[in-house]
Write an enzyme that holds these catalytic residues in place. Structure first.
Site, PDB file in Angstrom:
ATOM      1  CG  HIS A   1       0.898  17.344  20.502  1.00 23.50           C
ATOM      2  ND1 HIS A   1       0.756  16.609  19.351  1.00 23.50           N
ATOM      3  CD2 HIS A   1      -0.091  16.920  21.329  1.00 23.50           C
ATOM      4  CE1 HIS A   1      -0.286  15.795  19.462  1.00 23.50           C
ATOM      5  NE2 HIS A   1      -0.811  15.969  20.654  1.00 23.50           N
TER       6      HIS A   1
ATOM      7  CB  ILE B   1       2.581  13.837  16.719  1.00 22.12           C
ATOM      8  CG1 ILE B   1       3.614  12.704  16.764  1.00 22.12           C
ATOM      9  CG2 ILE B   1       1.294  13.359  16.031  1.00 22.12           C
ATOM     10  CD1 ILE B   1       3.223  11.548  17.666  1.00 22.12           C
TER      11      ILE B   1
ATOM     12  CD  GLU C   1      -9.749  25.791  13.156  1.00 23.22           C
ATOM     13  OE1 GLU C   1      -9.856  26.902  12.597  1.00 23.22           O
ATOM     14  OE2 GLU C   1     -10.668  25.285  13.836  1.00 23.22           O
TER      15      GLU C   1
ATOM     16  N   GLY D   1      -4.343  16.209  16.430  1.00 26.11           N
ATOM     17  CA  GLY D   1      -5.502  15.874  15.610  1.00 26.11           C
ATOM     18  C   GLY D   1      -6.488  17.013  15.475  1.00 26.11           C
ATOM     19  CB  VAL D   2      -7.909  19.492  17.882  1.00 27.63           C
ATOM     20  CG1 VAL D   2      -8.609  18.506  18.792  1.00 27.63           C
ATOM     21  CG2 VAL D   2      -6.641  20.008  18.507  1.00 27.63           C
TER      22      VAL D   2
END
Length: 153
Positions: A54, A60, A68, A63-64
């Site tokens: 990723h 990067i 978290e 986002g998750v």
């Protein structure tokens, strides 16, 4: 009565929440104000496994994982304040609302996550939080999230 806990290093964090590498996403928690608010710090490094895919050549932080990390910060805040060290607490997401991403988070960044409780009280299982994640004062992500804190026997 002992002084209230106002910060948590990595050793204390691991006594409160069950997460471990590669899913322990907060390095320390500072400015703990009871169960009201706290700030989590995450030093983002290239060594993290999600950067392999990723994205190759352009790492990067997903986002998750930012959301978290905010949730883990909240759990540490509540756990530290309520003395839940070594108590086998599990935490489950129940909902994520108003989630927005505003900036990429990349290796070398220091992610600062300010969380505040919007609903929940000591002894309660369901809590709601608002979180804002920044890098160098720049908004990276924001969300409201609901979690259930479950004490294992």
């Amino acid at each position: 009565m002992s002084d209230p806990i106002t910060s948590a290093d990595i050793q204390l964090i691991q006594r409160i929440i069950p997460h471990r590498y590669p899913f322990l996403l907060v390095d320390k928690v500072i400015d703990i104000e009871g169960t009201t608010s706290a700030t989590g710090i995450k030093n983002v490094t290239m060594n993290e496994p999600h950067f392999q895919g990723h994205f190759p050549g352009t790492p990067i932080m997903p986002g998750v994982t930012i959301i978290e990390a905010m949730a883990q910060t909240s759990a540490v805040m509540v756990g530290a304040t309520m003395g839940l060290m070594d108590k086998n607490m599990l935490i489950y997401f129940m909902g994520i609302d108003g989630c927005k991403f505003r900036r990429k988070v990349v290796p070398g960044d220091v992610l600062e996550m300010k969380v505040e409780t919007t609903r929940g009280k000591p002894g309660g299982k369901v809590w709601k939080f608002k979180g804002v994640a920044t890098v160098d004062g720049e908004l990276a992500a924001e969300a409201e999230f609901t979690a259930m804190m479950d004490m294992q026997s």
